[in-house]
Design a protein around this motif. Structure first.
Motif, PDB file in Angstrom:
ATOM      1  N   LEU A  15       0.893  -1.244   0.041  1.00  0.00           N
ATOM      2  CA  LEU A  15      -0.095   0.025  -0.008  1.00  0.00           C
ATOM      3  C   LEU A  15       0.957   1.117  -0.119  1.00  0.00           C
ATOM      4  N   TYR A  16       2.092   1.073   0.354  1.00  0.00           N
ATOM      5  CA  TYR A  16       2.804   2.147   0.595  1.00  0.00           C
ATOM      6  C   TYR A  16       3.121   3.331  -0.562  1.00  0.00           C
ATOM      7  N   ASP A  17       3.265   2.852  -1.715  1.00  0.00           N
ATOM      8  CA  ASP A  17       3.157   3.985  -2.872  1.00  0.00           C
ATOM      9  C   ASP A  17       1.795   4.598  -3.276  1.00  0.00           C
ATOM     10  N   GLY A  23       5.498  10.078  -3.813  1.00  0.00           N
ATOM     11  CA  GLY A  23       6.082  10.127  -5.149  1.00  0.00           C
ATOM     12  C   GLY A  23       7.422  11.052  -5.096  1.00  0.00           C
ATOM     13  N   LYS A  24       8.367  10.545  -5.716  1.00  0.00           N
ATOM     14  CA  LYS A  24       9.776  11.207  -5.620  1.00  0.00           C
ATOM     15  C   LYS A  24      10.227  11.625  -6.816  1.00  0.00           C
ATOM     16  N   VAL A  25      10.979  12.851  -6.824  1.00  0.00           N
ATOM     17  CA  VAL A  25      11.769  13.420  -7.946  1.00  0.00           C
ATOM     18  C   VAL A  25      13.107  13.043  -7.875  1.00  0.00           C
ATOM     19  N   ILE A  48      19.629   4.438   2.679  1.00  0.00           N
ATOM     20  CA  ILE A  48      19.357   3.784   3.944  1.00  0.00           C
ATOM     21  C   ILE A  48      18.053   3.972   4.170  1.00  0.00           C
ATOM     22  N   ALA A  49      17.197   2.756   4.641  1.00  0.00           N
ATOM     23  CA  ALA A  49      15.767   2.576   4.762  1.00  0.00           C
ATOM     24  C   ALA A  49      14.988   3.179   3.544  1.00  0.00           C
ATOM     25  N   CYS A  50      15.445   2.804   2.404  1.00  0.00           N
ATOM     26  CA  CYS A  50      14.925   3.142   1.164  1.00  0.00           C
ATOM     27  C   CYS A  50      13.539   2.759   0.620  1.00  0.00           C
ATOM     28  N   GLY A  51      12.930   1.861   1.663  1.00  0.00           N
ATOM     29  CA  GLY A  51      11.521   1.555   1.305  1.00  0.00           C
ATOM     30  C   GLY A  51      11.169   0.613   0.115  1.00  0.00           C
ATOM     31  N   THR A  52      10.244   1.416  -0.732  1.00  0.00           N
ATOM     32  CA  THR A  52       9.970   0.654  -1.841  1.00  0.00           C
ATOM     33  C   THR A  52      10.900   1.352  -2.913  1.00  0.00           C
ATOM     34  N   LEU A  71      18.974   0.145   0.881  1.00  0.00           N
ATOM     35  CA  LEU A  71      19.088  -0.975   1.738  1.00  0.00           C
ATOM     36  C   LEU A  71      17.810  -0.532   2.859  1.00  0.00           C
ATOM     37  N   ASP A  72      17.308  -1.634   3.354  1.00  0.00           N
ATOM     38  CA  ASP A  72      16.071  -1.515   4.152  1.00  0.00           C
ATOM     39  C   ASP A  72      15.803  -2.903   4.835  1.00  0.00           C
ATOM     40  N   ARG A  73      15.244  -2.683   6.269  1.00  0.00           N
ATOM     41  CA  ARG A  73      15.167  -3.774   7.075  1.00  0.00           C
ATOM     42  C   ARG A  73      13.963  -4.660   6.750  1.00  0.00           C
ATOM     43  N   SER A  74      12.942  -3.976   5.963  1.00  0.00           N
ATOM     44  CA  SER A  74      11.926  -4.683   5.508  1.00  0.00           C
ATOM     45  C   SER A  74      11.900  -5.437   3.995  1.00  0.00           C
ATOM     46  N   GLY A  76       9.500  -6.829   2.760  1.00  0.00           N
ATOM     47  CA  GLY A  76       8.263  -6.557   1.801  1.00  0.00           C
ATOM     48  C   GLY A  76       8.366  -5.391   1.123  1.00  0.00           C
ATOM     49  N   MET A  77       8.969  -4.248   1.772  1.00  0.00           N
ATOM     50  CA  MET A  77       9.266  -2.900   1.022  1.00  0.00           C
ATOM     51  C   MET A  77      10.356  -3.056  -0.287  1.00  0.00           C
ATOM     52  N   LEU A  78      11.419  -3.955   0.188  1.00  0.00           N
ATOM     53  CA  LEU A  78      12.420  -4.472  -0.827  1.00  0.00           C
ATOM     54  C   LEU A  78      11.494  -4.871  -1.961  1.00  0.00           C
ATOM     55  N   ASP A  94      19.645  -3.833   8.608  1.00  0.00           N
ATOM     56  CA  ASP A  94      19.505  -3.029   9.633  1.00  0.00           C
ATOM     57  C   ASP A  94      20.457  -1.423   9.298  1.00  0.00           C
ATOM     58  N   GLY A  95      19.749  -0.450   9.492  1.00  0.00           N
ATOM     59  CA  GLY A  95      20.547   0.800   9.284  1.00  0.00           C
ATOM     60  C   GLY A  95      21.814   0.983   9.895  1.00  0.00           C
ATOM     61  N   ALA A  96      21.931   0.459  10.905  1.00  0.00           N
ATOM     62  CA  ALA A  96      23.377   0.555  11.863  1.00  0.00           C
ATOM     63  C   ALA A  96      24.301  -0.710  11.664  1.00  0.00           C
ATOM     64  N   CYS A 110      19.386   9.158   3.907  1.00  0.00           N
ATOM     65  CA  CYS A 110      18.385   8.317   4.668  1.00  0.00           C
ATOM     66  C   CYS A 110      16.947   9.271   4.762  1.00  0.00           C
ATOM     67  N   GLN A 111      15.878   8.923   4.412  1.00  0.00           N
ATOM     68  CA  GLN A 111      14.848   9.857   4.299  1.00  0.00           C
ATOM     69  C   GLN A 111      13.727   8.973   4.686  1.00  0.00           C
ATOM     70  N   PHE A 112      13.169   9.827   6.017  1.00  0.00           N
ATOM     71  CA  PHE A 112      11.998   9.290   6.680  1.00  0.00           C
ATOM     72  C   PHE A 112      12.240   8.064   7.144  1.00  0.00           C
ATOM     73  N   GLY A 113      13.436   7.657   7.701  1.00  0.00           N
ATOM     74  CA  GLY A 113      13.769   6.502   8.342  1.00  0.00           C
ATOM     75  C   GLY A 113      14.752   6.180   9.614  1.00  0.00           C
ATOM     76  N   PHE A 114      15.260   7.299   9.735  1.00  0.00           N
ATOM     77  CA  PHE A 114      16.129   7.290  10.706  1.00  0.00           C
ATOM     78  C   PHE A 114      15.677   7.197  12.232  1.00  0.00           C
ATOM     79  N   VAL A 117      15.288   3.552  13.449  1.00  0.00           N
ATOM     80  CA  VAL A 117      16.566   2.715  13.591  1.00  0.00           C
ATOM     81  C   VAL A 117      16.825   2.771  15.138  1.00  0.00           C
ATOM     82  N   PRO A 118      16.871   1.468  15.583  1.00  0.00           N
ATOM     83  CA  PRO A 118      17.032   1.586  17.224  1.00  0.00           C
ATOM     84  C   PRO A 118      18.356   2.204  17.575  1.00  0.00           C
ATOM     85  N   ASP A 119      19.532   1.734  16.690  1.00  0.00           N
ATOM     86  CA  ASP A 119      20.791   2.333  17.233  1.00  0.00           C
ATOM     87  C   ASP A 119      21.514   3.416  16.472  1.00  0.00           C
TER      88      ASP A 119
HETATM   89  C1  SAM Z   1       8.607   5.868   6.214  1.00  0.00           C
HETATM   90  S1  SAM Z   1       9.515   4.776   5.278  1.00  0.00           S
HETATM   91  C2  SAM Z   1      10.566   5.554   4.302  1.00  0.00           C
HETATM   92  C3  SAM Z   1      10.795   5.045   3.112  1.00  0.00           C
HETATM   93  C4  SAM Z   1      11.438   5.975   1.883  1.00  0.00           C
HETATM   94  N1  SAM Z   1      12.939   6.183   2.524  1.00  0.00           N
HETATM   95  C5  SAM Z   1      10.529   6.991   1.592  1.00  0.00           C
HETATM   96  O1  SAM Z   1      11.221   8.302   1.788  1.00  0.00           O
HETATM   97  O2  SAM Z   1       9.691   6.882   1.144  1.00  0.00           O
HETATM   98  C6  SAM Z   1      10.642   4.090   6.641  1.00  0.00           C
HETATM   99  C7  SAM Z   1      11.591   2.955   6.142  1.00  0.00           C
HETATM  100  O3  SAM Z   1      12.283   2.780   7.097  1.00  0.00           O
HETATM  101  C8  SAM Z   1      12.628   1.369   7.259  1.00  0.00           C
HETATM  102  N2  SAM Z   1      13.204   0.728   8.359  1.00  0.00           N
HETATM  103  C9  SAM Z   1      12.625   0.773   9.735  1.00  0.00           C
HETATM  104  N3  SAM Z   1      13.601   0.508  10.491  1.00  0.00           N
HETATM  105  C10 SAM Z   1      14.665   0.163   9.933  1.00  0.00           C
HETATM  106  C11 SAM Z   1      16.017  -0.115  10.211  1.00  0.00           C
HETATM  107  N4  SAM Z   1      16.173  -0.358  11.492  1.00  0.00           N
HETATM  108  N5  SAM Z   1      17.091  -0.368   9.414  1.00  0.00           N
HETATM  109  C12 SAM Z   1      16.723   0.310   8.102  1.00  0.00           C
HETATM  110  N6  SAM Z   1      15.510   0.390   7.652  1.00  0.00           N
HETATM  111  C13 SAM Z   1      14.413   0.530   8.665  1.00  0.00           C
HETATM  112  C14 SAM Z   1      11.099   0.667   6.975  1.00  0.00           C
HETATM  113  O4  SAM Z   1      11.190  -0.655   6.596  1.00  0.00           O
HETATM  114  C15 SAM Z   1      10.615   1.474   5.849  1.00  0.00           C
HETATM  115  O5  SAM Z   1      10.777   1.066   4.795  1.00  0.00           O
END
Ligand code: SAM
Length: 258
Positions: A15-17, A23-25, A48-52, A71-74, A76-78, A94-96, A110-114, A117-119
């Motif tokens: 559903l993410y997209d 959407g991205k440019v 990092i946390a590239c999502g879809t 790179l992404d933890r999910s 499903g997103m990849l 994991d991003g760390a 790293c966009q909307f993902g930091f 990340v736990p660490d």
């Molecule tokens: C809001 S989405 C952002 C996706 C994309 N960067 C964007 O701007 O649309 C957050 C992403 O962070 C990923 N994520 C969550 N925890 C993470 C981790 N510890 N390491 C890497 N990716 C992680 C999620 O799987 C998800 O794809």
């Protein structure tokens, strides 16, 4: 209350997209970076946390010869990312815990993902180690410290508490990056002010699975916020349009020769 959010991105990857604002440019930060550098070898770019994968896919046109890695933890997103472009490397990690040799990338974003990340300090250290000399890291995100008046936080107050726990304040990010060794760390805030038609917004918040703030809160808090909104929409005397405010933050840091 939970200390931090737990959004199941695998469950909502398909559903993410569907949200138009996702959407991205081609990344203007990458455009600027490429214009400032001359590359002896093929440029190398990591998201990092590239999502879809939409950002890397949008970047293809401006860096056609670059090595692109998402790179992404999910998983499903990849999986969604892989459906778009197969010859970008999509890596689950994991991003760390970046599984790369030191000094492998010129530009890391790293966009909307930091905040997920736990660490976080560990991720910033890993980014610094993985950047080449003269490379740049650019982080983009929401900045809840700057917009407690966002309507999502007004109607769903649990979301503000969770976000304040999850999103490091800008000064913590900057201090940590500088302590690690990043040079010329800069912060840019973008305040978006707009009007929200509550009747239209009600339809949006009913789609809970498309918004990570709504997915992170308890069912009770979510239902209370929706009911309040429904009451206001039904109340003929209540205003139907409200001012809204969102703040986006961009933080940049370079890696220089020591
Ligand atoms: C809001 S989405 C952002 C996706 C994309 N960067 C964007 O701007 O649309 C957050 C992403 O962070 C990923 N994520 C969550 N925890 C993470 C981790 N510890 N390491 C890497 N990716 C992680 C999620 O799987 C998800 O794809």
């Amino acid at each position: 209350m939970r200390a931090h959010s737990s959004v199941d991105y695998d469950a909502i990857a398909h559903l993410y997209d569907s949200q138009p604002y996702r959407g991205k440019v081609a990344d203007p930060e990458l455009v600027t970076f490429m214009a400032q550098r001359a590359f002896a070898e093929r440029p190398s770019i990591l998201d990092i946390a590239c999502g879809t994968g939409s950002q890397l896919v949008a970047n293809c046109s401006i860096v056609p010869n670059a090595r692109l890695v998402g790179l992404d933890r999910s998983f499903g997103m990849l999986r969604q990312a892989r459906l778009k472009v197969r010859d970008i490397a999509w890596i689950q990690a994991d991003g760390a815990m970046l599984p790369f040799q030191p000094e492998s990338f010129d530009f890391i974003t790293c966009q909307f993902g930091f905040h997920h990340v736990p660490d976080k300090a560990g991720m910033l250290r890993a980014v610094f180690q993985t950047l080449r000399c003269d490379g740049r890291f650019v982080m983009r995100n929401l900045c809840p410290q700057e917009n407690p008046d966002w309507l999502y936080y007004d109607y769903f107050q649990e979301a503000l508490a969770i976000d304040l726990a999850d999103f490091w304040p800008p000064e913590t990010i900057v201090a940590t990056m500088e302590a690690i060794g990043f040079a010329t760390v800069t912060v840019e805030l973008e305040h978006l002010r707009f009007e929200q038609d509550l009747r239209v917004w009600l339809d949006t918040v009913r789609r809970r699975d498309t918004n990570s703030q709504l997915m992170a809160i308890s069912d009770r808090a979510y239902e209370a916020g929706v009911h309040r909104l429904e009451r206001e929409v039904a109340d003929r005397a209540a205003p139907k349009v409200r001012a809204d405010h969102l703040c986006l933050i961009t933080i940049r840091g370079n890696k220089k020769d020591r």
